[in-house]
Design a protein around this motif. Structure first.
Motif, PDB file in Angstrom:
ATOM      1  N   VAL A  41       0.842  -1.191   0.000  1.00  0.00           N
ATOM      2  CA  VAL A  41       0.000   0.000   0.000  1.00  0.00           C
ATOM      3  C   VAL A  41       0.879   1.243   0.000  1.00  0.00           C
ATOM      4  CG1 VAL A  41      -1.756   1.295   1.266  1.00  0.00           C
ATOM      5  CG2 VAL A  41      -1.801  -1.208   1.298  1.00  0.00           C
ATOM      6  N   VAL A  42       0.666   2.131  -0.970  1.00  0.00           N
ATOM      7  CA  VAL A  42       1.367   3.407  -1.023  1.00  0.00           C
ATOM      8  C   VAL A  42       0.349   4.512  -1.273  1.00  0.00           C
ATOM      9  CG1 VAL A  42       3.537   2.399  -1.826  1.00  0.00           C
ATOM     10  CG2 VAL A  42       1.905   3.242  -3.490  1.00  0.00           C
ATOM     11  N   LEU A  43       0.678   5.727  -0.808  1.00  0.00           N
ATOM     12  CA  LEU A  43      -0.213   6.867  -1.015  1.00  0.00           C
ATOM     13  C   LEU A  43       0.245   7.764  -2.152  1.00  0.00           C
ATOM     14  CD1 LEU A  43      -0.968   7.899   2.666  1.00  0.00           C
ATOM     15  CD2 LEU A  43      -2.496   6.751   1.050  1.00  0.00           C
ATOM     16  N   GLY A  44       1.536   7.769  -2.427  1.00  0.00           N
ATOM     17  CA  GLY A  44       2.080   8.633  -3.468  1.00  0.00           C
ATOM     18  C   GLY A  44       3.518   8.988  -3.159  1.00  0.00           C
ATOM     19  N   VAL A  45       3.937  10.183  -3.595  1.00  0.00           N
ATOM     20  CA  VAL A  45       5.324  10.628  -3.440  1.00  0.00           C
ATOM     21  C   VAL A  45       5.342  11.943  -2.669  1.00  0.00           C
ATOM     22  CG1 VAL A  45       7.374  11.414  -4.685  1.00  0.00           C
ATOM     23  CG2 VAL A  45       6.054   9.479  -5.555  1.00  0.00           C
ATOM     24  N   ALA A  46       6.173  11.987  -1.613  1.00  0.00           N
ATOM     25  CA  ALA A  46       6.337  13.213  -0.833  1.00  0.00           C
ATOM     26  C   ALA A  46       6.995  14.280  -1.701  1.00  0.00           C
ATOM     27  CB  ALA A  46       7.183  12.941   0.405  1.00  0.00           C
ATOM     28  N   LEU A  47       6.475  15.489  -1.638  1.00  0.00           N
ATOM     29  CA  LEU A  47       7.028  16.578  -2.441  1.00  0.00           C
ATOM     30  C   LEU A  47       8.005  17.446  -1.669  1.00  0.00           C
ATOM     31  CD1 LEU A  47       3.874  17.691  -4.448  1.00  0.00           C
ATOM     32  CD2 LEU A  47       5.725  16.167  -5.160  1.00  0.00           C
ATOM     33  N   VAL A  48       7.904  17.448  -0.339  1.00  0.00           N
ATOM     34  CA  VAL A  48       8.799  18.267   0.487  1.00  0.00           C
ATOM     35  C   VAL A  48       9.293  17.473   1.682  1.00  0.00           C
ATOM     36  CG1 VAL A  48       7.774  20.476  -0.192  1.00  0.00           C
ATOM     37  CG2 VAL A  48       6.873  19.273   1.783  1.00  0.00           C
ATOM     38  N   ASP A  49      10.446  17.887   2.222  1.00  0.00           N
ATOM     39  CA  ASP A  49      10.993  17.271   3.427  1.00  0.00           C
ATOM     40  C   ASP A  49      10.107  17.606   4.620  1.00  0.00           C
ATOM     41  OD1 ASP A  49      13.085  16.754   1.701  1.00  0.00           O
ATOM     42  OD2 ASP A  49      14.541  18.013   2.734  1.00  0.00           O
ATOM     43  N   ALA A  50       9.977  16.654   5.538  1.00  0.00           N
ATOM     44  CA  ALA A  50       9.211  16.885   6.765  1.00  0.00           C
ATOM     45  C   ALA A  50       9.634  15.860   7.804  1.00  0.00           C
ATOM     46  CB  ALA A  50       7.710  16.773   6.497  1.00  0.00           C
ATOM     47  N   GLY A  51       9.276  16.114   9.047  1.00  0.00           N
ATOM     48  CA  GLY A  51       9.590  15.180  10.116  1.00  0.00           C
ATOM     49  C   GLY A  51       8.820  15.520  11.373  1.00  0.00           C
ATOM     50  N   PRO A  52       8.742  14.571  12.297  1.00  0.00           N
ATOM     51  CA  PRO A  52       7.968  14.795  13.515  1.00  0.00           C
ATOM     52  C   PRO A  52       8.673  15.686  14.544  1.00  0.00           C
ATOM     53  CG  PRO A  52       8.920  12.606  13.530  1.00  0.00           C
ATOM     54  CD  PRO A  52       9.246  13.216  12.195  1.00  0.00           C
ATOM     55  N   THR A  53       9.966  15.944  14.362  1.00  0.00           N
ATOM     56  CA  THR A  53      10.710  16.766  15.321  1.00  0.00           C
ATOM     57  C   THR A  53      11.591  17.771  14.598  1.00  0.00           C
ATOM     58  OG1 THR A  53      12.539  15.195  15.363  1.00  0.00           O
ATOM     59  CG2 THR A  53      10.816  14.884  17.017  1.00  0.00           C
ATOM     60  N   ASP A  54      12.017  18.784  15.332  1.00  0.00           N
ATOM     61  CA  ASP A  54      12.972  19.745  14.794  1.00  0.00           C
ATOM     62  C   ASP A  54      14.348  19.100  14.754  1.00  0.00           C
ATOM     63  OD1 ASP A  54      11.019  21.688  14.579  1.00  0.00           O
ATOM     64  OD2 ASP A  54      11.395  22.481  16.594  1.00  0.00           O
ATOM     65  N   VAL A  55      15.263  19.721  14.042  1.00  0.00           N
ATOM     66  CA  VAL A  55      16.633  19.208  13.967  1.00  0.00           C
ATOM     67  C   VAL A  55      17.536  20.157  14.765  1.00  0.00           C
ATOM     68  CG1 VAL A  55      17.129  20.383  11.783  1.00  0.00           C
ATOM     69  CG2 VAL A  55      18.441  18.390  12.430  1.00  0.00           C
ATOM     70  N   THR A  56      18.432  19.579  15.560  1.00  0.00           N
ATOM     71  CA  THR A  56      19.363  20.378  16.353  1.00  0.00           C
ATOM     72  C   THR A  56      20.775  20.136  15.857  1.00  0.00           C
ATOM     73  OG1 THR A  56      17.919  20.226  18.279  1.00  0.00           O
ATOM     74  CG2 THR A  56      20.196  20.867  18.678  1.00  0.00           C
ATOM     75  N   VAL A  57      21.465  21.222  15.527  1.00  0.00           N
ATOM     76  CA  VAL A  57      22.855  21.170  15.089  1.00  0.00           C
ATOM     77  C   VAL A  57      23.654  21.980  16.102  1.00  0.00           C
ATOM     78  CG1 VAL A  57      24.460  21.728  13.236  1.00  0.00           C
ATOM     79  CG2 VAL A  57      22.125  21.024  12.687  1.00  0.00           C
ATOM     80  N   GLU A  58      24.503  21.271  16.866  1.00  0.00           N
ATOM     81  CA  GLU A  58      25.251  21.874  17.978  1.00  0.00           C
ATOM     82  C   GLU A  58      24.253  22.540  18.923  1.00  0.00           C
ATOM     83  OE1 GLU A  58      28.680  24.078  16.662  1.00  0.00           O
ATOM     84  OE2 GLU A  58      29.244  22.465  15.297  1.00  0.00           O
ATOM     85  N   ASP A  59      24.280  23.861  19.073  1.00  0.00           N
ATOM     86  CA  ASP A  59      23.359  24.522  19.998  1.00  0.00           C
ATOM     87  C   ASP A  59      22.246  25.289  19.272  1.00  0.00           C
ATOM     88  OD1 ASP A  59      25.053  26.412  18.952  1.00  0.00           O
ATOM     89  OD2 ASP A  59      25.210  27.566  20.805  1.00  0.00           O
ATOM     90  N   ILE A  60      22.043  24.981  17.999  1.00  0.00           N
ATOM     91  CA  ILE A  60      21.018  25.670  17.209  1.00  0.00           C
ATOM     92  C   ILE A  60      19.908  24.685  16.849  1.00  0.00           C
ATOM     93  CG2 ILE A  60      20.530  26.910  15.069  1.00  0.00           C
ATOM     94  CD1 ILE A  60      23.483  27.764  15.064  1.00  0.00           C
ATOM     95  N   THR A  61      18.664  25.068  17.124  1.00  0.00           N
ATOM     96  CA  THR A  61      17.513  24.248  16.753  1.00  0.00           C
ATOM     97  C   THR A  61      16.869  24.853  15.513  1.00  0.00           C
ATOM     98  OG1 THR A  61      17.141  23.593  19.031  1.00  0.00           O
ATOM     99  CG2 THR A  61      15.286  23.335  17.511  1.00  0.00           C
ATOM    100  N   ILE A  62      16.670  24.007  14.503  1.00  0.00           N
ATOM    101  CA  ILE A  62      16.078  24.450  13.246  1.00  0.00           C
ATOM    102  C   ILE A  62      14.708  23.809  13.113  1.00  0.00           C
ATOM    103  CG2 ILE A  62      16.338  24.479  10.734  1.00  0.00           C
ATOM    104  CD1 ILE A  62      19.404  24.058  11.305  1.00  0.00           C
ATOM    105  N   ALA A  63      13.691  24.637  12.901  1.00  0.00           N
ATOM    106  CA  ALA A  63      12.329  24.126  12.755  1.00  0.00           C
ATOM    107  C   ALA A  63      12.209  23.317  11.473  1.00  0.00           C
ATOM    108  CB  ALA A  63      11.338  25.276  12.742  1.00  0.00           C
ATOM    109  N   ARG A  64      11.593  22.151  11.580  1.00  0.00           N
ATOM    110  CA  ARG A  64      11.377  21.289  10.416  1.00  0.00           C
ATOM    111  C   ARG A  64       9.859  21.215  10.194  1.00  0.00           C
ATOM    112  NH1 ARG A  64      14.672  16.118   9.687  1.00  0.00           N
ATOM    113  NH2 ARG A  64      15.281  16.759  11.732  1.00  0.00           N
ATOM    114  N   PRO A  65       9.395  21.307   8.959  1.00  0.00           N
ATOM    115  CA  PRO A  65       7.957  21.176   8.714  1.00  0.00           C
ATOM    116  C   PRO A  65       7.441  19.836   9.239  1.00  0.00           C
ATOM    117  CG  PRO A  65       9.079  21.907   6.728  1.00  0.00           C
ATOM    118  CD  PRO A  65      10.137  21.529   7.718  1.00  0.00           C
TER     119      PRO A  65
END
Length: 128
Positions: A44-68
């Motif tokens: 079962v597939v729904l289709g193809v994702a068009l944009v990056d997304a995730g359930p959590t933000d991404v943290t690089v060192e001491d910076i948190t970047i909002a993820r859709p």
């Protein structure tokens, strides 16, 4: 006599990402009404994702970047350029490969059909 609600929209449709998803990956229904990356040979597939997304933000060192949290999913007659594995040719039917990529269909759901001669890494696929 009951009435029918006719949907004339052909996508994309937005879904909550239940795991990290990269635009261009084939997605399947998740456990909570969202989407996840489709497994190889998924039934079962729904289709193809068009944009990056995730359930959590991404943290690089001491910076948190909002993820859709949501991704748009294309389906039904739309042509998208997808990364593939193995060998593909113009006119081949494709299914799901590991990592949400596509491959020549052998098992599971049929994702679409290759509508142009593929490059060495990507194929133009008309989604079913």
């Amino acid at each position: 006599m009951s009435g029918l609600n006719i949907n004339l929209e052909h996508g994309p449709k937005g879904y909550v990402a239940e795991e990290l998803i990269t635009g261009g990956q084939v997605v399947a229904p998740g456990a909570n009404g969202g989407v996840k990356v489709a497994a190889a040979d998924a039934e079962v597939v729904l289709g193809v994702a068009l944009v990056d997304a995730g359930p959590t933000d991404v943290t690089v060192e001491d910076i948190t970047i909002a993820r859709p949290r949501r991704t748009s999913v294309a389906y039904g007659g739309v042509e998208v350029k997808l990364e593939y594995t193995g060998m593909l040719a113009f006119g081949d039917t494709v299914g799901v490969a590991e990592g949400g990529k596509v491959k020549k269909h052998a098992a599971g759901a049929k994702v679409g059909i290759v509508t142009a001669v593929p490059t060495t890494t990507h194929a133009l696929v008309r989604l079913y």
